[in-house]
Design a protein around this motif. Structure first.
Motif, PDB file in Angstrom:
ATOM      1  N   ASP A  81     -18.752 -11.647  55.602  1.00 15.69           N
ATOM      2  CA  ASP A  81     -19.832 -12.528  55.189  1.00 15.69           C
ATOM      3  C   ASP A  81     -19.605 -13.920  55.790  1.00 15.69           C
ATOM      4  N   ALA A  82     -20.612 -14.779  55.698  1.00 12.75           N
ATOM      5  CA  ALA A  82     -20.560 -16.078  56.381  1.00 12.75           C
ATOM      6  C   ALA A  82     -19.429 -16.964  55.862  1.00 12.75           C
ATOM      7  N   LEU A  83     -19.212 -16.977  54.555  1.00 11.04           N
ATOM      8  CA  LEU A  83     -18.140 -17.806  54.003  1.00 11.04           C
ATOM      9  C   LEU A  83     -16.766 -17.295  54.429  1.00 11.04           C
ATOM     10  N   GLU A  84     -16.619 -16.004  54.477  1.00 11.16           N
ATOM     11  CA  GLU A  84     -15.360 -15.409  54.919  1.00 11.16           C
ATOM     12  C   GLU A  84     -15.116 -15.737  56.390  1.00 11.16           C
ATOM     13  N   PHE A  85     -16.156 -15.679  57.185  1.00 11.16           N
ATOM     14  CA  PHE A  85     -16.059 -16.025  58.598  1.00 11.16           C
ATOM     15  C   PHE A  85     -15.572 -17.464  58.759  1.00 11.16           C
ATOM     16  N   ALA A  86     -16.159 -18.379  57.995  1.00  8.61           N
ATOM     17  CA  ALA A  86     -15.751 -19.787  58.052  1.00  8.61           C
ATOM     18  C   ALA A  86     -14.296 -19.950  57.605  1.00  8.61           C
ATOM     19  N   ARG A  87     -13.888 -19.195  56.593  1.00 10.96           N
ATOM     20  CA  ARG A  87     -12.511 -19.263  56.101  1.00 10.96           C
ATOM     21  C   ARG A  87     -11.526 -18.801  57.179  1.00 10.96           C
ATOM     22  N   VAL A  88     -11.862 -17.713  57.849  1.00 15.29           N
ATOM     23  CA  VAL A  88     -10.987 -17.195  58.901  1.00 15.29           C
ATOM     24  C   VAL A  88     -10.886 -18.199  60.044  1.00 15.29           C
ATOM     25  N   LEU A  89     -12.011 -18.756  60.461  1.00 20.25           N
ATOM     26  CA  LEU A  89     -11.983 -19.743  61.544  1.00 20.25           C
ATOM     27  C   LEU A  89     -11.125 -20.944  61.167  1.00 20.25           C
ATOM     28  N   LYS A  90     -11.265 -21.419  59.929  1.00 15.29           N
ATOM     29  CA  LYS A  90     -10.482 -22.572  59.479  1.00 15.29           C
ATOM     30  C   LYS A  90      -8.996 -22.235  59.492  1.00 15.29           C
ATOM     31  N   LYS A  91      -8.647 -21.054  59.012  1.00 17.71           N
ATOM     32  CA  LYS A  91      -7.248 -20.629  58.988  1.00 17.71           C
ATOM     33  C   LYS A  91      -6.676 -20.565  60.407  1.00 17.71           C
ATOM     34  N   LEU A  92      -7.522 -20.212  61.367  1.00 14.47           N
ATOM     35  CA  LEU A  92      -7.097 -20.141  62.772  1.00 14.47           C
ATOM     36  C   LEU A  92      -7.064 -21.516  63.438  1.00 14.47           C
ATOM     37  N   GLY A  93      -7.579 -22.535  62.751  1.00 13.68           N
ATOM     38  CA  GLY A  93      -7.602 -23.874  63.324  1.00 13.68           C
ATOM     39  C   GLY A  93      -8.829 -24.145  64.164  1.00 13.68           C
ATOM     40  N   PHE A  94      -9.864 -23.307  64.023  1.00 12.57           N
ATOM     41  CA  PHE A  94     -11.103 -23.467  64.769  1.00 12.57           C
ATOM     42  C   PHE A  94     -12.219 -23.909  63.832  1.00 12.57           C
ATOM     43  N   GLY A  95     -13.286 -24.386  64.399  1.00 12.53           N
ATOM     44  CA  GLY A  95     -14.475 -24.738  63.640  1.00 12.53           C
ATOM     45  C   GLY A  95     -15.707 -24.439  64.467  1.00 12.53           C
ATOM     46  N   LEU A  96     -16.846 -24.458  63.823  1.00 13.06           N
ATOM     47  CA  LEU A  96     -18.106 -24.239  64.530  1.00 13.06           C
ATOM     48  C   LEU A  96     -18.801 -25.574  64.751  1.00 13.06           C
ATOM     49  N   GLN A  97     -19.463 -25.674  65.880  1.00 11.67           N
ATOM     50  CA  GLN A  97     -20.207 -26.880  66.207  1.00 11.67           C
ATOM     51  C   GLN A  97     -21.433 -26.455  66.994  1.00 11.67           C
ATOM     52  N   SER A  98     -22.559 -27.047  66.696  1.00 11.67           N
ATOM     53  CA  SER A  98     -23.772 -26.671  67.414  1.00 11.67           C
ATOM     54  C   SER A  98     -23.711 -27.206  68.846  1.00 11.67           C
ATOM     55  N   LEU A  99     -24.354 -26.503  69.753  1.00  6.63           N
ATOM     56  CA  LEU A  99     -24.382 -26.948  71.145  1.00  6.63           C
ATOM     57  C   LEU A  99     -25.089 -28.288  71.275  1.00  6.63           C
ATOM     58  N   ASP A 100     -26.140 -28.500  70.484  1.00  7.94           N
ATOM     59  CA  ASP A 100     -26.851 -29.779  70.517  1.00  7.94           C
ATOM     60  C   ASP A 100     -25.916 -30.932  70.155  1.00  7.94           C
ATOM     61  N   GLU A 101     -25.105 -30.734  69.132  1.00  9.77           N
ATOM     62  CA  GLU A 101     -24.158 -31.762  68.694  1.00  9.77           C
ATOM     63  C   GLU A 101     -23.127 -32.037  69.792  1.00  9.77           C
ATOM     64  N   MET A 102     -22.647 -30.987  70.431  1.00  7.99           N
ATOM     65  CA  MET A 102     -21.669 -31.163  71.517  1.00  7.99           C
ATOM     66  C   MET A 102     -22.281 -31.947  72.664  1.00  7.99           C
ATOM     67  N   GLN A 103     -23.520 -31.614  73.018  1.00  9.57           N
ATOM     68  CA  GLN A 103     -24.180 -32.293  74.129  1.00  9.57           C
ATOM     69  C   GLN A 103     -24.412 -33.765  73.791  1.00  9.57           C
ATOM     70  N   LYS A 104     -24.782 -34.054  72.548  1.00 12.53           N
ATOM     71  CA  LYS A 104     -24.984 -35.465  72.131  1.00 12.53           C
ATOM     72  C   LYS A 104     -23.687 -36.253  72.258  1.00 12.53           C
ATOM     73  N   ARG A 105     -22.579 -35.655  71.843  1.00 16.85           N
ATOM     74  CA  ARG A 105     -21.285 -36.340  71.909  1.00 16.85           C
ATOM     75  C   ARG A 105     -20.840 -36.545  73.354  1.00 16.85           C
ATOM     76  N   ASN A 106     -21.135 -35.565  74.207  1.00 17.78           N
ATOM     77  CA  ASN A 106     -20.715 -35.677  75.608  1.00 17.78           C
ATOM     78  C   ASN A 106     -21.533 -36.687  76.386  1.00 17.78           C
ATOM     79  N   THR A 107     -22.764 -36.947  75.956  1.00 13.80           N
ATOM     80  CA  THR A 107     -23.589 -37.927  76.680  1.00 13.80           C
ATOM     81  C   THR A 107     -23.492 -39.322  76.077  1.00 13.80           C
ATOM     82  N   ALA A 108     -22.881 -39.432  74.921  1.00 11.99           N
ATOM     83  CA  ALA A 108     -22.765 -40.752  74.256  1.00 11.99           C
ATOM     84  C   ALA A 108     -21.685 -41.604  74.882  1.00 11.99           C
TER      85      ALA A 108
END
Length: 82
Positions: A55-82
């Protein structure tokens, strides 16, 4: 000449390789492949983690435990052009 079996677990020895592997799996959008990929990444990091149920919460928990996170592509592009 004999070949040794390829071990994805041993190959995924950096965060960059793990993220590239996860990105490739996410492109297909197959939940079963995603669960398998997360289990392989968990093994490669030597983390003890209960089986991923998917499930989605479990997926987020696993990613956090692995040291990863999710980020939208739009957010990444905004940060890279700022």
């Amino acid at each position: 000449m004999a070949f040794k079996p390829f071990s994805v677990v041993k190959f995924l020895n950096t965060n960059e390789k793990c993220l590239s592997f996860l990105e490739a799996v996410l492109e297909d959008g197959d939940l079963t492949e995603l669960k398998d990929a997360l289990e392989v990444i968990v093994k490669s990091k030597g983390i003890d983690l209960s089986p991923f149920e998917g499930d989605a919460l479990e997926f987020a928990r696993v990613l956090k435990k692995l040291g990863f996170g999710l980020q939208s592509l739009d957010e990444m592009q905004k940060r890279n052009t700022a």
